[in-house]
Design a protein around this motif. Structure first.
Motif, PDB file in Angstrom:
ATOM      1  N   ALA A   1      -4.724  -4.280  -4.407  1.00 44.08           N
ATOM      2  CA  ALA A   1      -3.529  -3.757  -4.092  1.00 44.08           C
ATOM      3  C   ALA A   1      -3.033  -3.462  -5.555  1.00 44.08           C
ATOM      4  N   PHE A   2      -2.236  -2.346  -5.803  1.00 42.93           N
ATOM      5  CA  PHE A   2      -1.328  -2.278  -7.240  1.00 42.93           C
ATOM      6  C   PHE A   2       0.100  -2.849  -6.865  1.00 42.93           C
ATOM      7  N   SER A   3       0.598  -3.372  -7.695  1.00 43.50           N
ATOM      8  CA  SER A   3       2.006  -3.980  -7.668  1.00 43.50           C
ATOM      9  C   SER A   3       2.933  -2.776  -7.475  1.00 43.50           C
TER      10      SER A   3
ATOM     11  N   HIS B   1       1.840   3.165  -6.596  1.00 44.44           N
ATOM     12  CA  HIS B   1       2.939   3.792  -5.700  1.00 44.44           C
ATOM     13  C   HIS B   1       3.453   5.163  -6.392  1.00 44.44           C
ATOM     14  N   ASP B   2       2.987   5.278  -7.603  1.00 49.49           N
ATOM     15  CA  ASP B   2       3.351   6.692  -8.174  1.00 49.49           C
ATOM     16  C   ASP B   2       2.441   7.659  -7.894  1.00 49.49           C
TER      17      ASP B   2
ATOM     18  N   TYR C   1      -2.732   7.013  -9.744  1.00 50.74           N
ATOM     19  CA  TYR C   1      -3.937   6.241 -10.064  1.00 50.74           C
ATOM     20  C   TYR C   1      -4.425   5.669  -8.661  1.00 50.74           C
ATOM     21  N   LEU C   2      -5.886   5.409  -8.447  1.00 51.87           N
ATOM     22  CA  LEU C   2      -6.634   4.732  -7.437  1.00 51.87           C
ATOM     23  C   LEU C   2      -7.390   3.523  -7.937  1.00 51.87           C
ATOM     24  N   VAL C   3      -7.038   2.611  -7.314  1.00 48.69           N
ATOM     25  CA  VAL C   3      -8.092   1.451  -7.584  1.00 48.69           C
ATOM     26  C   VAL C   3      -9.070   1.129  -6.743  1.00 48.69           C
TER      27      VAL C   3
ATOM     28  N   SER D   1      -3.234   5.809   1.355  1.00 53.17           N
ATOM     29  CA  SER D   1      -2.314   6.913   1.355  1.00 53.17           C
ATOM     30  C   SER D   1      -1.573   7.302   0.213  1.00 53.17           C
ATOM     31  N   ASP D   2      -1.135   8.528  -0.309  1.00 55.15           N
ATOM     32  CA  ASP D   2      -0.285   8.774  -1.370  1.00 55.15           C
ATOM     33  C   ASP D   2       0.921   9.111  -0.917  1.00 55.15           C
ATOM     34  N   PRO D   3       1.968   8.360  -1.046  1.00 55.72           N
ATOM     35  CA  PRO D   3       3.241   8.943  -0.344  1.00 55.72           C
ATOM     36  C   PRO D   3       3.768  10.214  -1.130  1.00 55.72           C
TER      37      PRO D   3
END
Length: 808
Positions: free
Chosen positions: A143-145, A103-104, A107-109, A59-61
């Motif tokens: 996972a993104f850092s 986290h921004d 983008y989606l990985v 999910s995107d916060p």
């Protein structure tokens, strides 16, 4: 001639003219816009989900978007408040196996499965911006850092590789091997390390130490195992690094139902029993730890001391008609099971917890007050193979309709029939799903299969469970359903109540067909793997009228056609035979007898009638669609039914106007062709299993496809396609036979006077012609080829005259 010889000469004009001539001779109407045109068909809605763990849910916060894979190579971006979807489709056609937002939220990985998979970065609302290939067999989690600078990807069990890469540069900066299967990964709040968890495995990987050793190439990634103590043999199914004041802590969950806390020294400091038979996932915020457990349980704990806080509401009960659930008491629900929690993701800004359960249902809970949780969104999807889809028919008297317009039904191996509407009218919405109107549970062991969740698909593979095929009566009053045991059930569509049950066949029912209104009779034909066709009379409460046993193998399709009193039936099967039956009125009722029998050299998998109902289009194993005249049984034409040269053609479906037909192949692709010219106008992909059924919507706007991957795809057709179909549906009833004959005479006036041997040679050259500049023809040969009767278009005659003058 020199001014245009670089891209066009006499031969290319002749070849183009042959192509145009063939299109005109095949077309009933002069649809110039359909010649060699590709239409844009877009994926509008996905009714299904393929998530199997928290690695496939994120999910995107910032925006509230939820992302999850569906089918093969589709990622659904869902906005739960608006119930709106957008999609990311992988053009490499490799299945998505894991995904995560930055986290921004920009983008989606994604990670893929299959040979030599890639890790790709997508811009939300845009396209792909980066990719890297460092694994051999598949990616289990990504996972993104926290600072969005790096991405970590973990390979499948046979790959055993952990890689960290700078995605903006597209380079891997550190990599290492792991000796255990990894199920989950989580980055620390300061991005200095990440943790992987899996089978007897919890390991801390340190980025800062690895970067210090980096020169200009990939260096070994430095990792330290967690100190597991007495739990060294546990399977850790989920991991999450702490946030806020507990940023130095790490939380893990075991499949046996333990919540574990690791301190900054990697030691297992505390653990708590979740009091459940199994646990699969967890999500952590600054204030709460959410643990997903069996039987729909979600336990909530405090991050600081693992103190138990509460248990969230469970989802729906399995095997219950949710629209009628208010009729039952509390004791009744206590005896029913709920689906297991499969995946969790938490939006800390909006305080939304998204849960995916193993019956393929999705819930979004508002947990701003964990002791008074509210449901923001939910969706209930099929949990195993979807076998059939039927669109509710158009009725002349709308007041007689039992269902909302544009609704459709699907059936599945999970023993349910589901009534859908992508935009249900007010008053018809289901409280548990915005797109679902009703769920009809069929069979005595329905609850058991539903409780098994995804394992219900395996139960259906033995041929003893699940609904195999559906059929809707032309008056829209009755629904026929055939199951995999050979039973035939008739339901009233007004209340979805069972009216009749018939033990019709010894094996699974493969096709059902109601006789159309034009035949003047009310019949239902059921065909099965037992090689029999039963004809039932609706006027006599579905009593058996006749049994036909002509076929010597499974019957794959059966259709009624004709106009009263000349009623006909066509059937095809795996015995490579097509039987054309004609009906006769006898003292005992209507009786069908064979009028024609055609044997092909290839297996016949599916069949559909054209808009005039005078021809049948049959999908063949050799990837061709053969069209036969129903009255004479003669082959009219043979069309290419697949854009590839591999696999077999499994399904064919005509649109309501007869302008286009769609096919599905064993390569899992869907192709749409122009019926008259045979030109391919669109190719669709996205399902991870074979497409089991397709239907065009009655309003000519959508194509609905269902598959063994449990997903229902709703495709939006190109506006030009919709306009063409609607125009033809409006014109077709007004065209008299005499006018059709005049149109054919006009078509025959345009011709080229060449010997038949040259005509055949030119058509062969047309197929081999390259798009580049073809070789020149000598002028005498060109003049002979271009003799006409003067009926060609003026612009074409001027162009040919100019070219011949220049060349001579």
């Amino acid at each position: 001639m020199k001014s245009i010889q670089g891209f066009l000469d006499v031969k290319s004009v002749v070849l183009w003219f042959f192509r145009l001539r063939r299109c005109l001779l095949n077309c009933e109407f002069f649809e110039w816009s359909l010649v060699c045109v590709s239409f844009q068909v877009t994926l509008e809605k996905v009714l299904g989900i393929s998530t199997v763990s928290s690695s496939g849910l994120t999910s995107d916060p910032n925006s509230g978007l939820i992302a999850y894979p569906a089918g093969k190579c589709v990622v659904v971006l869902l906005h739960p408040k608006k119930n709106k979807q957008s999609h990311i489709i992988n053009t490499s056609r490799k299945p998505f196996s894991a995904l995560a937002f930055s986290h921004d939220g920009k983008y989606l990985v994604t990670g893929e499965s299959g040979h030599m998979p890639c890790v790709r970065v997508w811009e939300v609302g845009g396209g792909q911006v980066a990719e890297v290939q460092s694994h051999k067999y598949g990616v289990s989690c990504v996972a993104f850092s926290t600072n969005s600078c790096y991405i970590v990807s973990v390979g499948y069990q046979h790959d055993m590789t952990v890689s960290v890469w700078d995605w903006r540069k597209g380079s891997i900066i550190a990599s290492n091997k792991v000796s255990s299967r990894v199920f989950a990964v989580s980055f620390s709040q300061d991005s200095s390390y990440f943790v992987t968890a899996g089978n007897r495995h919890v390991k801390f990987w340190y980025l800062d130490a690895s970067k210090e050793r980096r020169v200009n190439s990939t260096v070994p990634l430095i990792g330290r195992s967690g100190l597991l103590g007495d739990h060294k043999n546990s399977v850790f199914s989920g991991v999450a690094c702490g946030r806020g004041l507990m940023a130095s802590s790490t939380y893990c969950i075991t499949s046996s139902g333990l919540l574990c806390l690791f301190n900054s020294s990697r030691q297992l400091e505390a653990w708590v029993n979740l009091k459940t038979s199994s646990a699969s996932c967890l999500a952590v915020s600054e204030d709460f730890i959410f643990c997903g457990c069996a039987d729909g349980l979600i336990r909530v704990f405090s991050p600081s001391n693992l103190q138990y806080i509460t248990t969230l509401h469970r989802p729906h009960r399995l095997g219950v008609d949710l629209t009628q659930s208010v009729q039952h008491g509390y004791e009744y629900f206590q005896e029913l099971s709920t689906p297991d929690t499969l995946a969790l993701t938490f939006d800390p800004a909006a305080k939304h917890l998204t849960c995916v359960y193993n019956d393929h249902s999705v819930y979004v809970w508002d947990v701003r007050d964990v002791r008074n949780v509210g449901k923001l969104y939910s969706a209930l999807y099929h949990s195993s193979c979807v076998w059939s889809v039927e669109v509710y028919p158009e009725l002349s008297d709308v007041s007689q309709a039992c269902l909302p317009l544009s609704s459709f039904l699907t059936c599945s191996s999970d023993n349910t029939i589901r009534l859908w509407h992508t935009d249900p009218p007010t008053g018809h919405r289901n409280l548990y799903s915005n797109d679902l109107l009703r769920i009809l549970y069929v069979g005595e062991n329905t609850q058991h299969l539903q409780a098994e969740g995804e394992r219900g698909e395996a139960a259906g593979a033995d041929g003893k469970a699940g609904i195999r095929v559906l059929g809707i009566s032309p008056d829209g009053q009755h629904l026929a359903a055939g199951d995999r045991c050979g039973n035939l059930r008739i339901f009233g569509l007004e209340f979805l109540d069972e009216l009749v049950k018939i033990e019709a066949h010894d094996s699974e029912v493969l096709c059902l067909e109601f006789s159309p209104t034009s035949t003047g009779v009310r019949l239902l034909a059921s065909a099965s793997r037992d090689r029999l066709i039963h004809v039932f009379n609706l006027e006599r409460n579905y009593s058996l009228e006749q049994t036909l046993n002509d076929h010597s193998a499974s019957i794959t399709a059966v259709k009624f056609t004709g106009e009263s009193p000349e009623v006909r039936m066509v059937s095809c099967g795996a015995d490579k035979s097509i039987y054309f039956q004609a009906a006769e009125q006898t003292a005992d009722g209507l009786s069908f007898s064979r009028s024609h029998h055609v044997v092909e050299k290839t297996t016949l998998y599916d069949m559909d009638l054209d808009s005039s109902r005078t021809h049948v289009a049959i999908a063949c194993q050799d990837r061709n669609v053969r069209v036969y005249n129903v009255e004479t049984g003669k082959l009219k034409k043979c069309l290419k039914g697949s854009s590839s040269d591999e696999g077999a053609l499994l399904k064919v479906q005509m649109d309501p106007s007869g302008s286009f037909f769609a096919t599905s192949c064993s390569d899992k692709n869907i192709t749409i062709f122009d019926y008259e010219s045979g030109e391919c106008v669109a190719t669709l992909f996205g399902h991870s299993e074979i497409v089991t059924c397709m239907r065009f919507s009655q309003d000519c706007r959508h194509l609905i496809t269902v598959s063994g991957d449990s997903c229902v795809f709703v495709w939006r057709l190109d506006s030009q396609m919709t306009a063409t179909m609607r125009k033809r549906r409006g014109l077709r009833p007004k065209v008299a036979p005499e006018s059709c004959g005049r149109k054919q005479n006009i078509r025959r006036e345009t011709f080229i006077t060449v010997p038949s041997s040259q005509l055949q040679q030119m058509e062969e050259e047309e197929e081999e012609a390259d798009l580049g500049t073809p070789a020149r023809l000598d002028s005498a040969h060109s003049a002979q080829l271009l003799q006409t009767n003067g009926k060609l278009p003026m612009w074409f005659r001027k162009l040919v005259s100019l070219m011949l003058t220049e060349q001579l």
